[in-house]
Design a protein around this motif. Structure first.
Motif, mmCIF file in Angstrom:
data_model
loop_
_atom_site.group_PDB
_atom_site.id
_atom_site.type_symbol
_atom_site.label_atom_id
_atom_site.label_comp_id
_atom_site.label_asym_id
_atom_site.label_seq_id
_atom_site.Cartn_x
_atom_site.Cartn_y
_atom_site.Cartn_z
ATOM 1 N N TYR A 1 0.832 -1.202 0.000
ATOM 2 C CA TYR A 1 0.000 0.000 0.000
ATOM 3 C C TYR A 1 0.867 1.252 0.000
ATOM 4 O O TYR A 1 1.925 1.286 0.628
ATOM 5 C CB TYR A 1 -0.898 0.051 1.250
ATOM 6 C CG TYR A 1 -1.832 -1.113 1.387
ATOM 7 C CD1 TYR A 1 -3.103 -1.089 0.801
ATOM 8 C CD2 TYR A 1 -1.463 -2.246 2.109
ATOM 9 C CE1 TYR A 1 -3.960 -2.163 0.928
ATOM 10 C CE2 TYR A 1 -2.321 -3.334 2.229
ATOM 11 C CZ TYR A 1 -3.565 -3.284 1.641
ATOM 12 O OH TYR A 1 -4.419 -4.343 1.761
ATOM 13 N N PHE B 1 -14.182 0.909 -3.105
ATOM 14 C CA PHE B 1 -13.047 1.191 -2.220
ATOM 15 C C PHE B 1 -13.383 0.692 -0.817
ATOM 16 O O PHE B 1 -14.548 0.481 -0.468
ATOM 17 C CB PHE B 1 -12.726 2.684 -2.196
ATOM 18 C CG PHE B 1 -13.845 3.549 -1.670
ATOM 19 C CD1 PHE B 1 -13.926 3.868 -0.329
ATOM 20 C CD2 PHE B 1 -14.815 4.046 -2.528
ATOM 21 C CE1 PHE B 1 -14.952 4.656 0.159
ATOM 22 C CE2 PHE B 1 -15.851 4.840 -2.054
ATOM 23 C CZ PHE B 1 -15.916 5.150 -0.702
ATOM 24 N N LYS C 1 -1.858 -0.935 -3.759
ATOM 25 C CA LYS C 1 -3.121 -0.239 -3.529
ATOM 26 C C LYS C 1 -2.861 1.186 -3.025
ATOM 27 O O LYS C 1 -1.990 1.424 -2.194
ATOM 28 C CB LYS C 1 -3.977 -1.007 -2.512
ATOM 29 C CG LYS C 1 -4.265 -2.445 -2.915
ATOM 30 C CD LYS C 1 -4.911 -2.539 -4.284
ATOM 31 C CE LYS C 1 -5.201 -3.965 -4.709
ATOM 32 N NZ LYS C 1 -5.698 -4.049 -6.101
ATOM 33 N N LYS C 2 -3.649 2.122 -3.549
ATOM 34 C CA LYS C 2 -3.522 3.525 -3.175
ATOM 35 C C LYS C 2 -4.527 3.868 -2.075
ATOM 36 O O LYS C 2 -5.725 3.623 -2.214
ATOM 37 C CB LYS C 2 -3.745 4.410 -4.395
ATOM 38 C CG LYS C 2 -2.634 4.298 -5.440
ATOM 39 C CD LYS C 2 -2.924 5.105 -6.692
ATOM 40 C CE LYS C 2 -4.019 4.468 -7.529
ATOM 41 N NZ LYS C 2 -4.196 5.112 -8.838
ATOM 42 N N GLU D 1 -0.484 -2.049 -10.533
ATOM 43 C CA GLU D 1 -1.871 -2.175 -10.081
ATOM 44 C C GLU D 1 -1.990 -2.905 -8.753
ATOM 45 O O GLU D 1 -2.915 -2.648 -7.979
ATOM 46 C CB GLU D 1 -2.672 -2.921 -11.154
ATOM 47 C CG GLU D 1 -4.168 -2.913 -10.922
ATOM 48 C CD GLU D 1 -4.940 -3.533 -12.065
ATOM 49 O OE1 GLU D 1 -6.003 -4.136 -11.814
ATOM 50 O OE2 GLU D 1 -4.481 -3.423 -13.231
ATOM 51 N N GLU D 2 -1.047 -3.810 -8.480
ATOM 52 C CA GLU D 2 -1.135 -4.576 -7.237
ATOM 53 C C GLU D 2 -0.817 -3.730 -5.998
ATOM 54 O O GLU D 2 -1.099 -4.134 -4.871
ATOM 55 C CB GLU D 2 -0.219 -5.798 -7.282
ATOM 56 C CG GLU D 2 1.251 -5.504 -7.489
ATOM 57 C CD GLU D 2 1.652 -5.527 -8.956
ATOM 58 O OE1 GLU D 2 2.857 -5.730 -9.214
ATOM 59 O OE2 GLU D 2 0.775 -5.356 -9.836
ATOM 60 N N ASP E 1 -7.971 3.099 -3.821
ATOM 61 C CA ASP E 1 -8.492 1.781 -3.478
ATOM 62 C C ASP E 1 -9.036 1.734 -2.055
ATOM 63 O O ASP E 1 -9.880 0.895 -1.729
ATOM 64 C CB ASP E 1 -7.386 0.724 -3.614
ATOM 65 C CG ASP E 1 -6.832 0.666 -5.024
ATOM 66 O OD1 ASP E 1 -7.558 0.183 -5.909
ATOM 67 O OD2 ASP E 1 -5.690 1.118 -5.242
#
Length: 218
Positions: free
Chosen positions: A22, A105, A47-48, A44-45, A71
């Motif tokens: 993250y 989310f 997470k924001k 993409e893996e 996310d």
């Protein structure tokens, strides 16, 4: 154990190459790490996570979630269970770009701890958030640079996964490894780091983060 690196601002792309789980971006005007830039392309893996503090303008938050494709939303203030519920069911947008129609989310609710904590205050949030995060109680809502007494977590009454945060740096590695072996870490989902890995607010030390992630995973 998953790793979240929070307070991203200046060298996001470099930090992303370390493949944390993250990355956290703070949307709080009073923080020296307040993020107003453009998030570079990251895998993409990773997470924001958008960090908000008592943001009463849910529309503003919705736009940030959409624009930055967040996310997760981390609520670091005194947000009520009702507020969390409103955020959870929110659907705002135009055309096909509707929040919750096009972009799901998850919600993290933060609780600050010093030497003791009343865990009964978690119960109203059980059904309206996805994770808890435990941080150190201090002058600022995060980024205070020192740990709380982790023994408090022996009394954790929930099965909801939580993030462990608050002043964690390289010098806490051994303590973390011991914590992970203890039953009280059963629902600890991720370790959250920030200020202890900074050259200046928002600028992370790549070498120190790389060492931390490697040592934590070996």
């Amino acid at each position: 154990m998953k790793v979240k690196i929070c307070g991203m601002k200046y060298n996001t792309a470099q930090v992303a190459k370390l493949q944390p789980d993250y990355l956290g971006f703070i949307f709080y005007d009073n923080s020296p790490r307040n993020f107003k830039g453009i998030i570079p392309d990251i895998p993409e893996e990773i997470k924001k996570v958008g960090v908000f503090v008592d943001n009463g303008n849910i529309l503003d938050m919705a736009l940030k979630i959409l624009n930055y494709k967040l996310d997760m939303v981390q609520l670091h203030g005194s947000e009520s269970p009702k507020y969390c519920q409103a955020l959870k069911i929110m659907d705002i947008g135009v055309g096909d770009n509707h929040l919750y129609k096009s972009h799901k989310f998850k919600i993290i609710k933060v609780f600050s701890i010093k030497d003791e904590f009343d865990f009964s205050q978690l119960q109203p949030y059980e059904d309206v958030v996805d994770y808890f995060l435990f941080d150190t109680k201090g002058k600022l809502p995060g980024g205070n640079g020192y740990t709380f007494n982790w023994d408090v977590l022996k009394e954790y009454p929930s099965t909801k996964p939580y993030f462990l945060s608050g002043g964690i740096g390289l010098e806490e590695l051994q303590k973390i490894k011991e914590f992970i072996k203890h039953p009280m870490s059963k629902y600890c989902y991720a370790i959250d780091v920030n200020s202890k890995f900074e050259i200046e607010p928002g600028l992370k030390s790549i070498n120190e983060l790389e060492k931390f992630i490697y040592e934590l995973q070996h």
